[in-house]
Motif scaffolding. Structure first.
Motif, PDB file in Angstrom:
ATOM      1  N   ARG A 283       8.741  -1.144 -10.338  1.00 54.33           N
ATOM      2  CA  ARG A 283       8.671  -1.473  -8.918  1.00 54.33           C
ATOM      3  C   ARG A 283       9.029  -2.946  -8.705  1.00 54.33           C
ATOM      4  NH1 ARG A 283       3.571   1.047  -9.496  1.00 54.33           N
ATOM      5  NH2 ARG A 283       3.676   3.273  -9.042  1.00 54.33           N
TER       6      ARG A 283
ATOM      7  N   GLU B 212       2.302   1.939  -3.281  1.00 59.11           N
ATOM      8  CA  GLU B 212       1.220   2.014  -4.292  1.00 59.11           C
ATOM      9  C   GLU B 212       1.489   0.997  -5.403  1.00 59.11           C
ATOM     10  OE1 GLU B 212      -0.559   6.264  -4.663  1.00 59.11           O
ATOM     11  OE2 GLU B 212       1.641   6.513  -4.582  1.00 59.11           O
ATOM     12  N   TRP B 213       1.573  -0.259  -4.963  1.00 56.46           N
ATOM     13  CA  TRP B 213       1.993  -1.351  -5.835  1.00 56.46           C
ATOM     14  C   TRP B 213       1.158  -1.452  -7.105  1.00 56.46           C
ATOM     15  CZ3 TRP B 213       6.074  -4.461  -6.225  1.00 56.46           C
ATOM     16  CH2 TRP B 213       5.962  -5.647  -6.957  1.00 56.46           C
ATOM     17  N   HIS B 214      -0.130  -1.255  -6.993  1.00 54.67           N
ATOM     18  CA  HIS B 214      -1.002  -1.462  -8.150  1.00 54.67           C
ATOM     19  C   HIS B 214      -1.217  -0.202  -8.979  1.00 54.67           C
ATOM     20  CE1 HIS B 214      -1.845  -5.568  -6.993  1.00 54.67           C
ATOM     21  NE2 HIS B 214      -2.140  -5.174  -5.763  1.00 54.67           N
ATOM     22  N   ARG B 215      -0.569   0.902  -8.604  1.00 55.54           N
ATOM     23  CA  ARG B 215      -0.642   2.110  -9.426  1.00 55.54           C
ATOM     24  C   ARG B 215       0.332   1.987 -10.587  1.00 55.54           C
ATOM     25  NH1 ARG B 215       2.852   6.214  -9.438  1.00 55.54           N
ATOM     26  NH2 ARG B 215       3.732   5.586  -7.419  1.00 55.54           N
TER      27      ARG B 215
ATOM     28  N   GLU C 256      10.867   1.429  -5.714  1.00 52.35           N
ATOM     29  CA  GLU C 256      10.512   2.041  -6.993  1.00 52.35           C
ATOM     30  C   GLU C 256      11.768   2.701  -7.543  1.00 52.35           C
ATOM     31  OE1 GLU C 256       7.237   4.977  -9.158  1.00 52.35           O
ATOM     32  OE2 GLU C 256       7.296   4.847  -6.970  1.00 52.35           O
TER      33      GLU C 256
ATOM     34  N   ALA D 272       0.827  -1.204   0.000  1.00 48.21           N
ATOM     35  CA  ALA D 272       0.000   0.000   0.000  1.00 48.21           C
ATOM     36  C   ALA D 272       0.864   1.258   0.000  1.00 48.21           C
ATOM     37  CB  ALA D 272      -0.928  -0.011   1.215  1.00 48.21           C
TER      38      ALA D 272
END
Length: 783
Positions: A455, A438-441, A626, A435
């Protein structure tokens, strides 16, 4: 809790920030001489002839030592519990030198300039021998034998330059690989990282009024150093007093007896105080470094992402001597492979002598190498199976209630005990770390085609002390004003151990932190402790402190019960007093109680305790990175690094966060910049901070540190360790992020800009790697 779990000021903070005497070199003893060591210019040679006549005749020189002048006692310099598992292959001074920087002679003189001149006057004739620097060539038939002396012991196979060998297996990896739908096998290589402590190794020795040898040293292991020096110098342990002042950074490099023995020998020879301090250049190659390794990692998984087999084969070099040789590499298997719940695991390792600077203990202790291989390969498997790496980790990592069966066979170089997972915050570490990054961004677009962002993640674990081996003791006594003297053998290496141990004592006794006066690391004053290593201080030394404080608290309550006309079970401690827990509240201050005990009861309230664990509770960590990669220059910029750690209870959260960030800084250097490079003759090419690049404050990325607290039953107030595990994650997380950015896998550390430029434009490595092995599948089994 009133003290534990709170950000209190460090007990030694004021003297550190005001520059008051704290460190080894902060004293000057009248008549002190300066010691210097003559280093070998050759990687491998015999001393044919050595003449010290001119050096001894130089005015101001008071002692000159060669191998002819000192006892020949085989030993290990590794600061480990007796009997040490490392080979006894080292000598105070020897007629053979085995790496550039090895000891040839030592002098003690009135000044550094005179000592250095004396070294130049020592005449040495060498028979230069063939040297071997390559790990694989060192084992080959016909390679030069580095340890051909007959009196060294505990070497696995000296004729083949093998210091140690390990082979352990649970289940059957062959069976596991037969079951697997996908198998990947890769080779990884890691380099020689140096500790780079702010304070180099420094030792001062003198003879006290009773003729005892006093050694004041920057050491993580004062009791081990005393035992080893007594053996090497052939004097009784009772005739040696080791004092450990504040240490300016150790990171494992000072879990080594490097200067104490030779400084003591010069003191005995000159009958004058002697100080030896490594220069920064000497620190790089005459001290210790991380073990370089070649790792071959093979994993098998089912199509649903379940890991069924894991095999790690390691070839490591210990350099010229076997310090920490099998114990470090044992950790590469025992603390790495069990992270995943595979039923079949196999670990094999050869630890090889080379004519290179000696490797030893370093923060992470073998785990950074192993996790770089494992977590990079896990990421590749997840992507091959088209499974999100976060989900892949969630599915496979070790869980609360599991038993780590591999550690029953692999434990710090000797038979260990299985680890039971009694606390585990790893799932929450993964969730909160993902979270925060922002792994899924979708990665931000850089606005330029040559800047790529990606990432990556990695999960890691460590241990908390060496199960069944590490132990510590503590002693407490009460003073007239209600304060307590706490005496511990533990060594504060900069991590704030003195503060944490004082917090544990204060919490248990119900007093404020200023009421605890701590003395640590003095073999004449404090009780035994193995020292600061293996992430043992909080859980082992802290366990001893808590036990001792509980005993003292029982005595306090017994006296208070008489004073308050009640029974101990109806009393509690807190806020520097003892009070009743019934409706008719009564209390007595600790100071009044102390005066009553000492002058009315004629009782000194005091007690001690010892502590060890038969298990080593692992802390867990999830690291997310990142990165931005410039495909035109090869430059890799880490934009954000998230570290979510399960330390059990954080006794001092601010100090715990500081430990995480310090470990991360070293992990970043290990990943991208740090490597001590040798030329073909074994000479170091970059033994300075100009050419050896470490991360500074200006180089650090955005850091997010998350403490995921759990309750570890074996730790004081639920604490585990925190200082080592965060160093394991940056390298694989960054390597995986680079792949995410540019589609290229890097399997050698450090990853430099030239490596990126070399690979950019080629086919992604996973598509052309000859080591990839997809098991033949029928059409119904195709992925």
């Amino acid at each position: 809790m009133n003290t534990v779990g709170h950000n209190v000021r460090k007990v030694d903070g004021v003297k550190l920030v005001t520059g008051r005497p704290a460190f080894t070199d902060d004293i000057h003893i009248p008549g002190m001489l300066i010691g210097k060591i003559l280093p070998s210019p050759h990687a491998h040679a015999r001393i044919r002839h050595i003449d010290t006549t001119k050096a001894k005749a130089l005015p101001g020189v008071h002692a000159v030592l060669t191998y002819k002048d000192v006892p020949r006692v085989p030993h290990t310099t590794a600061g480990q519990a007796w009997p040490e598992p490392s080979p006894y292959d080292t000598y105070l001074l020897d007629s053979k030198v085995r790496f550039v920087g090895d000891r040839v002679a030592a002098v003690a003189a009135e000044s550094r300039a005179i000592a250095e001149k004396a070294l130049r006057l020592i005449e040495v004739e060498y028979d230069v021998l063939p040297a071997v620097l390559d790990i694989e060539k060192a084992m080959a038939p016909g390679a030069p034998v580095i340890h051909d002396e007959p009196d060294s012991t505990k070497i696995y196979d000296a004729r083949r330059n093998i210091a140690g060998y390990i082979l352990r297996e649970i289940g059957s990896v062959e069976e596991g690989f037969r079951e697997a739908d996908l198998i990947l096998e890769r080779e990884f290589r890691t380099g020689r990282q140096q500790h780079c402590p702010l304070e180099p190794h420094v030792t001062i020795a003198w003879l006290d009024a009773d003729g005892r040898l006093v050694i004041r040293s920057s050491t993580q292991v004062p009791y081990h150093a005393r035992r080893q020096c007594a053996m090497i110098l052939q004097i009784p342990v009772s005739r040696i007093h080791v004092i450990k002042p504040r240490i300016g950074g150790g990171f494992g490099g000072k879990q080594e007896m490097l200067l104490e023995d030779i400084c003591g020998a010069l003191t005995l020879a000159a009958r004058r105080p002697v100080k030896i301090e490594y220069t920064r250049e000497e620190e790089f190659y005459m001290a210790r470094s991380r073990h370089p390794q070649i790792l071959r990692m093979k994993m098998g998984a089912m199509r649903d992402g379940t890991i069924v087999a894991s095999q790690l084969t390691v070839l490591a070099t210990t350099g010229a001597y076997g310090s920490h040789s099998t114990t470090v590499q044992g950790n590469t298997g025992s603390k790495v492979l069990p992270l995943y719940r595979a039923p079949h695991m196999r670990f094999e390792c050869h630890v090889v002598y080379t004519n290179a600077p000696v490797a030893g203990a370093f923060r992470g202790y073998g785990c950074p190498q192993g996790f770089f291989a494992q977590e990079t390969l896990v990421d590749e498997i997840a992507r091959e199976l088209r499974i999100d790496p976060v989900e892949f980790h969630r599915k496979n990592v070790i869980r609360l209630g599991d038993i780590d069966r591999l550690s029953a066979q692999l434990g710090e170089g000797r038979e260990g005990l299985p680890r039971h997972i009694r606390s585990c915050g790893l799932p929450e570490c993964i969730d909160r770390g993902a979270a925060a990054i922002e792994w899924h961004r979708s990665p931000d677009l850089c606005g330029s085609s040559h800047l790529k962002r990606g990432r990556g993640m990695a999960c890691t674990m460590q241990g908390s002390g060496i199960a069944g081996i590490d132990w510590a003791s503590a002693f407490l006594k009460m003073n007239e004003d209600g304060s307590f003297f706490l005496q511990v053998g533990a060594s504060d290496v900069g991590a704030g151990a003195d503060t944490v141990l004082a917090q544990i004592a204060a919490e248990t006794l119900g007093v404020s932190l200023d009421k605890i006066v701590i003395t640590s690391g003095d073999t004449d004053v404090t009780p035994f402790d193995v020292g600061a290593y293996a992430s043992s201080t909080t859980i082992i030394s802290g366990g001893a402190v808590k036990k001792a404080a509980e005993k003292v608290r029982a005595q306090v309550l017994a006296v208070a019960a008489k004073m308050l006309d009640t029974t101990p079970d109806k009393l509690a401690v807190g806020d520097n007093q003892v009070f009743t827990i019934c409706e008719c509240a009564k209390s007595v201050s600790m100071s009044d109680l102390a005066l009553h005990a000492m002058y009315k009861e004629k009782l000194q309230i005091m007690d001690g305790a010892s502590h060890f664990n038969t298990d080593s509770p692992p802390p867990f960590c999830a690291t997310f990175a990142e990165v931005e990669v410039d495909t035109q220059t090869g430059h890799i910029r880490v934009l954000h690094l998230v570290t979510a750690v399960d330390p059990g209870t954080a006794i001092n959260p601010m100090q715990a966060e500081g430990q995480v960030e310090g470990a991360v800084a070293q992990g970043l250097g290990y990943a991208l910049t740090e490597e001590l490079v040798l030329d073909d003759a074994g000479r170091p090419l970059n033994p300075n901070f100009r050419d050896y690049k470490i991360f500074t404050a200006k180089d650090m990325p955005k850091l997010t540190t998350i403490l995921v607290e759990t309750d570890e039953p074996l730790g004081p107030y639920g604490a585990k360790s925190v200082s080592e595990v965060p160093i394991n994650g940056p390298a694989p997380a960054i390597a995986n992020a680079i792949f995410d950015a540019i589609g290229v896998r890097f399997r050698k550390l450090p990853i430099r800009p030239e490596d990126v430029l070399r690979e950019v434009g080629r086919t992604p490595s996973s598509a052309r790697d000859p080591l990839v092995a997809l098991f033949p599948l029928s059409s119904s089994q195709s992925l």
